[in-house]
Design an enzyme around this catalytic site. Structure first.
Site, PDB file in Angstrom:
ATOM      1  CG  HIS A  62      -0.471   0.178   2.483  1.00  0.00           C
ATOM      2  ND1 HIS A  62      -0.191  -0.622   3.472  1.00  0.00           N
ATOM      3  CD2 HIS A  62       0.008   1.616   3.282  1.00  0.00           C
ATOM      4  CE1 HIS A  62       0.226  -0.024   4.494  1.00  0.00           C
ATOM      5  NE2 HIS A  62       0.287   1.079   4.420  1.00  0.00           N
TER       6      HIS A  62
ATOM      7  CG  ASP B 127       0.110  -4.009   2.743  1.00  0.00           C
ATOM      8  OD1 ASP B 127       0.231  -3.628   1.588  1.00  0.00           O
ATOM      9  OD2 ASP B 127      -0.129  -3.276   3.638  1.00  0.00           O
TER      10      ASP B 127
ATOM     11  N   GLY C  17       3.364   6.545   8.172  1.00  0.00           N
ATOM     12  CA  GLY C  17       4.785   6.564   7.391  1.00  0.00           C
ATOM     13  C   GLY C  17       5.640   5.619   7.939  1.00  0.00           C
TER      14      GLY C  17
ATOM     15  CB  SER D 227       3.043   1.619   6.088  1.00  0.00           C
ATOM     16  OG  SER D 227       2.033   2.071   6.756  1.00  0.00           O
TER      17      SER D 227
ATOM     18  N   GLY E 145      -8.259 -26.576  -3.160  1.00  0.00           N
ATOM     19  CA  GLY E 145      -9.525 -26.736  -4.116  1.00  0.00           C
ATOM     20  C   GLY E 145     -10.624 -27.156  -2.665  1.00  0.00           C
ATOM     21  CB  VAL E 146     -11.657 -27.392   0.351  1.00  0.00           C
ATOM     22  CG1 VAL E 146     -11.221 -28.871  -0.123  1.00  0.00           C
ATOM     23  CG2 VAL E 146     -10.495 -26.921   1.074  1.00  0.00           C
TER      24      VAL E 146
ATOM     25  CB  ILE F 154     -12.718 -24.730   4.966  1.00  0.00           C
ATOM     26  CG1 ILE F 154     -11.949 -23.220   4.769  1.00  0.00           C
ATOM     27  CG2 ILE F 154     -12.038 -25.591   4.376  1.00  0.00           C
ATOM     28  CD1 ILE F 154     -10.651 -23.121   5.527  1.00  0.00           C
TER      29      ILE F 154
END
Length: 484
Positions: free
Chosen positions: A115, A145, A217, A219, A275-276, A278
């Site tokens: 970001h 991020d 700042g 971040s 591939g589930v 939940i």
């Protein structure tokens, strides 16, 4: 030498002196509690590797709209003309933002937050010695991020290394260095307040919480342990004012290292895919599933031809272990799958119908555009007989009922046409138009099947029964209380 007996007063003096000595040891700086006398040496050594990141971005201002139309000679004509003529033109304009980052390679590799640099036209990295270098973007991962930048330095840069965030404990000292409010090279200290925090920012939330001052700042800046290793990337704060109130969050290095490695190699992430779909195992669901306590991740849907389907995992299974690691709660599984190499042959321990089984699954590559459509389940044609169960009026699926309630042609099960307002089904969100697909992990095709499944669960002494409900395109399990 012969020792002489002590008087009672002398014994009291010795005890008091010993107690005072213990108190002084516990309260002395750095003694017993592990607190350093100063962070100065650590800050001096690490600060050169922490950078300020400045970005610029071109944005287009919205059109200010047409001028009001006034009749000729209106007394307001001159007023509005002077007002609108005095407004500045609204063309493209440049905005800037500031953040933090840190060097992990002397050749110029910098880690920061996505970001911080998202949609930037230009990225500039500023060092504590006044050096400024342009940066190019290697890759980003919005889900964690994290972003990775490349510099071309004239000489090798001072850099820092990742530590093991999983070895950090609540109460350990940490140091944050960054660029809060544009004040470069700011250092703040605190402790780890909590671990494994989920702040609903993404599917892989596992944040370190710290009370070290983190502000706007900061971040993208590093969170260090006392060995000078990066154990987190400072990312978010909770604050009603925008300033630090002692609740900051860092992405743990255990997660960051894998993301950074993939960004360096591929320019993007390559995550494992099971591939589930939940859901959380609640105490009510645990009772319906026959589990002693609510643990694991309950599979509500299995993608047709996906890794889980090919490995034998079914809807209604509870995934208890993945690749040797326990699944304490649902949110553990997506992170574990994402961290596992694509193509790896993984052992998965599941709970199915009252006992554990182990299956082997070869992980696929996560495709962000995958629809995850559930597999079809073959069931016999339902006879036209209506019944009630658990506060629900049930009817078989017919061409007319599908049309009346907007049920998909490929949906199979028993239609719910009415729900008693005071029933557990209503409390759990079951609504007319929903389709009951399974009862007690057995496929149902008629209202009689539903009643039979409930009766069987009651005979087995269960207080609730597990129901698989399809609402539109979504499948979910609910535990409904069995009434007398």
């Amino acid at each position: 030498m012969k020792s002489l007996p002590l008087s009672p007063l002398e014994r009291v003096r010795i005890v008091v002196v010993a107690a005072l000595g213990a108190i002084m040891m516990l309260t002395a700086p750095g003694a017993a509690l592990g607190a350093p006398d100063s962070f100065a040496d650590l800050a001096e050594r690490l600060s050169p590797a922490v950078v300020n990141i400045a970005t610029t971005q071109t944005v287009t201002a919205p059109d200010r709209g047409p001028r009001p139309k006034l009749p000729p000679g209106s007394p307001f004509e001159d007023l509005f003309r002077d007002f609108f003529d005095g407004l500045p033109e609204r063309g493209p304009r440049t905005t800037s933002s500031l953040g933090s980052g840190f060097v992990i390679d002397p050749d110029g590799i910098v880690v920061t937050n996505n970001h911080v640099i998202e949609d930037a036209d230009e990225i500039v990295v500023n060092f504590s010695d006044g050096t400024t270098l342009p940066a190019t973007l290697i890759g980003t991962d919005p889900k964690t991020d994290i972003a990775l930048l490349k510099l071309t330095p004239p000489a090798p840069l001072v850099f820092v290394s990742f530590g093991d965030s999983s070895a950090s404990r609540v109460g350990d000292w940490v140091l944050a260095i960054g660029n809060p409010f544009g004040l470069g090279g700011s250092v703040s200290a605190g402790i780890i307040s909590a671990r494994n925090r989920d702040i609903n920012s993404g599917p892989y939330d596992d944040f370190i919480q710290t009370d070290a001052a983190i502000n706007r700042g900061n971040s993208g800046g590093p969170l260090f342990n006392m060995a000078g290793e990066v154990i987190g990337v400072n990312t978010a704060i909770i604050s009603p004012s925008g300033g630090s109130i002692g609740i900051g969050f860092s992405v743990p290095s255990a997660l960051v290292k894998n993301v950074v490695s993939q960004l360096r190699e591929f320019g993007h992430t390559k995550r494992g895919w099971l591939g589930v779909r939940i859901q959380q195992v609640t105490p009510e669901l645990a009772e319906g599933l026959g589990l002693d306590k609510p643990v694991g991740a309950l599979v509500s849907e299995v993608t047709a031809d996906g890794p889980a389907a090919e490995g034998g995992i079914e809807a209604g299974d509870v995934i208890m272990k993945f690749d040797g690691r326990d699944i304490a709660e649902m949110r553990d599984l997506p992170r574990m799958v994402a961290e596992t190499a694509v193509g790896k042959d993984v052992r998965v321990v599941i709970w199915r119908k009252g006992k554990t089984q182990t299956v082997k699954v070869v992980l696929g590559l996560l495709d962000e555009g995958d629809s995850g459509a559930p597999p079809e389940v073959d069931k016999p044609e339902a006879p036209a007989v209506a019944e009630t169960a658990l506060g629900m009026k049930l009817e078989p699926l017919t061409e007319k009922s599908r049309s009346d309630y907007g049920v998909a042609e490929d949906a199979k099960g028993v239609l719910v046409t009415e729900v008693d307002a005071g029933s557990t089904a209503a409390e759990k969100g079951v609504r007319p138009g929903d389709v009951i697909v399974e009862v007690a992990q057995e496929a149902v095709a008629t209202p009689a099947d539903v009643r039979g499944g409930v009766a069987k669960a009651k005979e087995e002494g269960r207080k609730s029964v597990l129901i698989l409900v399809q609402s539109g395109a979504d499948l979910r399990f609910v535990a409904l209380k069995i009434t007398n």
